[in-house]
Design an enzyme around this catalytic site. Structure first.
Site, mmCIF file in Angstrom:
data_model
loop_
_atom_site.group_PDB
_atom_site.id
_atom_site.type_symbol
_atom_site.label_atom_id
_atom_site.label_comp_id
_atom_site.label_asym_id
_atom_site.label_seq_id
_atom_site.Cartn_x
_atom_site.Cartn_y
_atom_site.Cartn_z
ATOM 1 N N ASP B 13 -42.216 79.661 46.095
ATOM 2 C CA ASP B 13 -43.199 79.486 44.972
ATOM 3 C C ASP B 13 -44.515 79.018 45.844
ATOM 4 O O ASP B 13 -45.359 78.874 45.144
ATOM 5 C CB ASP B 13 -42.922 78.690 43.821
ATOM 6 C CG ASP B 13 -41.700 79.200 43.020
ATOM 7 O OD1 ASP B 13 -41.624 80.299 43.030
ATOM 8 O OD2 ASP B 13 -40.837 78.472 42.605
ATOM 9 N N ASN B 142 -51.715 75.396 50.136
ATOM 10 C CA ASN B 142 -52.197 76.512 49.255
ATOM 11 C C ASN B 142 -52.409 76.406 48.067
ATOM 12 O O ASN B 142 -52.227 75.212 47.596
ATOM 13 C CB ASN B 142 -50.904 77.690 49.606
ATOM 14 C CG ASN B 142 -51.266 78.878 48.994
ATOM 15 O OD1 ASN B 142 -52.597 79.413 49.052
ATOM 16 N ND2 ASN B 142 -50.182 79.769 48.736
ATOM 17 N N SER B 462 6.435 58.294 74.535
ATOM 18 C CA SER B 462 5.974 59.174 75.418
ATOM 19 C C SER B 462 6.297 58.331 76.960
ATOM 20 O O SER B 462 6.069 58.779 77.980
ATOM 21 C CB SER B 462 4.528 59.628 75.497
ATOM 22 O OG SER B 462 3.794 58.580 75.405
ATOM 23 N N SER B 532 -3.176 55.143 69.806
ATOM 24 C CA SER B 532 -4.576 55.375 69.796
ATOM 25 C C SER B 532 -4.629 56.867 69.574
ATOM 26 O O SER B 532 -5.578 57.316 70.552
ATOM 27 C CB SER B 532 -5.244 54.767 70.983
ATOM 28 O OG SER B 532 -4.840 54.995 72.164
#
Lengths: 298, 627
Positions: B13, B142, B462, B532
């Site tokens: 617009d 404008n 691990s 972690s």
């Protein structure tokens, strides 16, 4: 005199051609013999100089071409040692792939889509370079430099990749291909100015000459074997020239005395009708171009 | 004659299409047949007047919906310049379109409706113009006809917007009051706003300096294509991204580092004496060195950053949100590398300009992200070089372009916003930090080794704790001062109040990181052994320990082996659903992208692992190499 904006456009187009050669396995350059494709050939030569153009030129011949165009095509490809591949709509008709239109407005313009797609498939083309420009028609304003087509050669305006900076993504799945438009940012006037600057030979029908024509729905059609008169029509002899060199059945001439490149540039610069305005096929409907593009037209 | 590329942004617009229609119409770029075609279409809309906005409304779908949905390009020229307009829709959902249009633009026209003043989207457009480093911004206020051409209304908007723009990174902002509908100050100066003495839109477009955003200093030549017509000629085709070069000048090719000198710059008509930014040329060099597509030719004394990680602002452009566990193809100049998200630092709320916590980005989001790369790139910051500072991300499966990126530099492991608030470390009220009574450096001199933090991360089972214990024993025997923090120990007491939720895991890591820091500052080689699982959590201890003293050790072992070992019987419980959120089973583990060391415990013995850690510490000068 340096023409900075033409140098920029040239540099951009060469960059696109090299990206095409680097990113695709089997590109080809769509060649019609018209001024845009002649500019494309010049740019391709420059892009790979001193090596020859690393891909073939493909001409989809409707069989209704202006003889001047074909003569120049053959001379040029011989001179620069380019590989030319010609596929004809007539073959597609003979093979029953398409059916010829009938009536006074019969045109092979739609039929060539099938011939084109068949040729691209046969040659396993993964990138077809075309000379289309964004200024030609509304539907082209959103066209990409690298325009993705699906397996059926169709263009989906909603599924085009954003093109950022000067980074072009030519990745695709097997069977898909790209249409690539190095002249996207050129206007008709740029093309003419470049032809002048580079002294590129173009078919004589672009220059004013006398010819028998018939005016139909505001379009001036040239006398030839493929255009027949309807009731009340008659051939008249006039000084005309063509702004595009497509199929003789639908490419309109304009009344013009412009006989040199300088005069044409002068005329184009002050023109009040776009070059596609002289094509009968676009007048068929407001969204004519968009419909054809979706089907795989250039 | 030269070329100005500009982009236009504004809400449907705001009259953007009308402005473009007006520019094209008044500069006589609309042809008769185009005009007739919009005249025909205007009739269909039944509002009587010829709708200039229809000039720019390309596709039928859009015409039916009455909105533009994609970037459209328009062309016009005056006797002074050729113009390329990237016309982009201004809806919130079309940030990607404005980014696309802005990427090649040298000027942006931002439209503001004089009745509405500065809205959020006006700010958004300014922000994108700044982010994309568009050198010139023209704010067109404008619909001045609808506020009675009021100077006061204009001044208020200018004041508001100026205040906003000052927070951005834009050098040149010009304001012009216009009425696109009536033609005031678009091509012709307005007779109804005699209080305004500045240029019209067209005059500004014709006279603004072009090329201001181009880098003319740093020569960068990404090689596009190698030209080899035969044995006797070998040339490198490409477009000069920035700077310039001439025959005889010294160059170096990246990544090989091979040096040579420019022999010639070849073009079809004749060789050229100097190639400048934007020129497509072919370069030949004196020596026969191996250069291919994706390599970059630069000057010996002016090299870009060669990096395997980048920190970049990203605009996400895909309907599918970013998946941070995937790999992307990153296309930068003529080079493609694989990229993985290392760290999502923040998402920018482009309405408030606030930085928000984010896990990933969705369509039209803008954020700052660090990427790890499989191969090096040769980059400059986008701020100094748009050509070598920009890239796109490609989805390797769907092949579509999913993001645009603007490089800030190499990744610095910047802490993510909000994720670990203590990255600006938490401090209790009213306490004062004194420097330690005995400085770490003094302790280090006395004890003959440096302090460091070793962070062992890996799946449960691990071998982290086993290696940590064996390592500490070895170091202890060599007279090294050590401290040890084990994940299971801290869960008793110090972190006994925490669960295994995402947030509590992050807090657990923060506490251990801070504890490790206290030990570190007192001269200890501090060994932390914790699962972690999250990269962004592990970024915290890396952040609080000085560079070069933090060693992330990935204790790597495939899940099946861990399950088989199952020293504490935890995997069995997790598989039986007795433990929830168990890493590797029901919670994710993100392996480090670039750990300082990786130990594959399914292939190495405990002693071999310890040997490697000790060797790394010696090589990095933490402990004497004879120790």
């Amino acid at each position: 005199m340096r023409n900075l904006h033409l140098e920029r456009l040239e540099s951009e187009a060469i960059y696109i051609m090299r990206e095409t050669a680097a990113q695709f396995e089997r590109p080809c350059l769509m060649f019609s013999g018209g001024k845009d494709s002649l500019v494309m050939v010049r740019l391709a030569r420059k892009a790979f100089w001193p090596a020859p153009i690393p891909f073939p030129l493909l001409h989809v011949d409707t069989g209704h071409n202006f003889p001047e165009t074909i003569a120049l095509r053959d001379r040029l490809t011989r001179e620069i040692g380019a590989r030319l591949i010609v596929r004809t709509v007539q073959d597609s008709i003979d093979q029953g792939r398409v059916k010829e239109e009938e009536g006074p407005n019969a045109s092979r313009n739609l039929l060539q889509i099938t011939t084109l797609l068949d040729a691209l498939g046969e040659l396993k083309t993964d990138a077809a370079l075309g000379g289309a420009r964004r200024d030609e028609e509304k539907a082209r304003a959103k066209e990409r430099f690298f325009s993705h087509r699906d397996r059926f050669g169709q263009w989906d305006p909603k599924n085009q990749r954003p093109e950022l900076w000067h980074i072009f993504n030519g990745r695709k799945r097997p069977g898909e291909h790209f249409r690539i438009f190095p002249l996207s940012n050129w206007t008709e006037l740029d093309v003419w100015e470049y032809i002048l600057m580079q002294d590129i030979e173009i078919p004589s029908i672009y220059f004013a000459h006398e010819r028998e024509i018939v005016e139909r729905d505001g379009v001036l059609l040239a006398k030839c074997d493929y255009v027949s008169l309807a009731n009340g029509e008659a051939w008249t002899r006039e000084t005309v020239r063509f702004r595009t060199v497509g199929d003789m059945t639908c490419t309109g001439a304009i009344r013009s005395p412009a006989a040199t490149l300088e005069e044409i540039i002068e005329e184009v610069a002050s023109a009040r009708v776009t070059e596609r305005g002289a094509r009968a096929d676009d007048l068929r409907s407001e969204a004519a171009m968009e419909d054809r593009k979706r089907q795989g037209y250039f | 004659m030269d070329i100005l590329r500009f982009t236009t942004a504004g809400h449907v617009d705001d009259g953007k299409s009308t402005l473009i229609g007006r520019l094209l119409y008044d500069s006589k770029a609309i042809h008769q047949d185009q005009y007739q075609s919009i005249e025909r279409a205007s009739l269909g809309q039944g509002d009587g007047a010829v709708n200039l906005a229809l000039v720019t409304d390309g596709l039928r779908a859009e015409r039916e919906q009455g909105i533009t949905i994609d970037v459209a390009y328009r062309y016009f020229s005056t006797s002074r310049r050729k113009f390329i307009i990237a016309d982009t829709p201004g809806h919130i959902q079309y940030t990607r379109n404005m980014v696309t249009g802005a990427s090649t633009a040298e000027l942006a026209i931002i439209l503001i409706d004089a009745r509405n003043g500065v809205l959020q989207q006006s700010r958004r457009h300014g922000f994108i113009a700044s982010l994309l480093q568009i050198p010139h911004v023209l704010v067109a206020i404008n619909k001045m006809d609808l506020v009675d051409y009021s100077e006061e209304a204009y001044r208020n908007i200018v004041g508001d917007y100026r205040e906003f723009v000052e927070r951005l990174d834009i050098d040149d902002v010009v304001f012009i009051p216009i009425s696109a509908l009536k033609g005031d100050n678009v091509v012709e100066p307005s007779k109804r706003m005699d209080w305004y003495r500045g240029p019209t839109i067209l005059h500004h477009l014709e006279t603004v300096k072009v090329g201001a955003g181009r880098n003319v200093v740093d020569f960068r030549f990404p090689v596009q294509y190698v030209i080899r017509p035969g044995q006797r000629f070998r040339g490198y085709a490409g477009r000069v991204a920035s700077g310039s070069i001439a025959p005889g000048e010294d160059i170096v090719a990246l990544p090989s580092g091979k040096e040579s000198r420019i022999r010639s710059i070849v073009c079809m008509e004749q060789d050229v004496q100097r190639a400048r930014a934007g020129d497509s040329v072919v370069i030949t060099v004196e020596d026969n060195i191996d250069i291919g597509r994706g390599d970059m030719i630069v000057r010996r004394r002016n090299k870009p950053l060669v990096t395997r990680s980048i920190d970049a602002d990203i605009c996400w452009m895909s309907e599918e949100p970013m998946n941070t566990n995937r790999r992307w193809i990153l296309q930068h100049t003529t080079r493609n590398v694989q990229a993985a998200v290392g760290n999502v630092i923040y998402r920018m709320n482009i309405d408030t300009l606030h930085r928000e916590t984010a896990d990933a980005l969705g369509l039209n989001d803008i954020g700052r992200i660090e990427f790890e790369l499989a191969d090096p790139l040769f980059v400059d910051a986008y701020r100094v070089n748009r050509e070598t500072g920009s890239f796109i991300l490609i989805d390797p499966d769907a092949n579509n372009t999913v993001a645009a990126g603007m490089i800030r530099g190499a990744a610095q492991h910047v802490p993510p916003v909000g994720r670990t608030p203590a990255m600006e470390r938490l401090v209790s009220p009213g306490v004062v930090w004194d420097e330690l009574f005995i400085a770490r450096e003094a302790r280090e001199r006395r004890q003959g080794h440096q302090a460091a933090v070793l962070w062992m991360t890996g799946l449960s089972g691990s071998g982290k704790s086993t290696i940590a214990r064996a390592l500490e024993k070895r170091l202890f025997e060599q007279g090294v001062r050590t401290m040890s923090i084990d994940g299971d120990y801290v869960r008793h007491g110090l972190c006994g109040d925490l669960s295994f939720s995402e947030a509590d895991r992050a807090e657990n890591i923060r506490r251990v990181g801070e504890t490790a820091r206290l030990c570190f500052e007192q001269g200890n080689i501090t060994i932390c052994a914790l699962v972690s699982p999250r990269r962004r959590d592990r970024a915290y201890p890396r952040h609080v320990i000085p560079e070069g003293r933090f060693f992330e050790v990935h204790v790597d072992c495939d899940l099946e082996t861990c399950k088989r070992r199952d020293p504490k019987g935890l995997y069995k419980k997790a598989l039986d659903n007795e433990i929830r959120d168990f890493t590797g089973i029901s919670a994710p583990y993100e392996p480090p992208e670039y750990p300082e060391l990786r130990l594959q415990t399914d292939a190495l013995s405990v002693q071999e692992c310890v040997d490697r850690v000790v060797a790394m510490l010696a090589a990095q000068g933490i402990i004497p190499s004879t120790a």
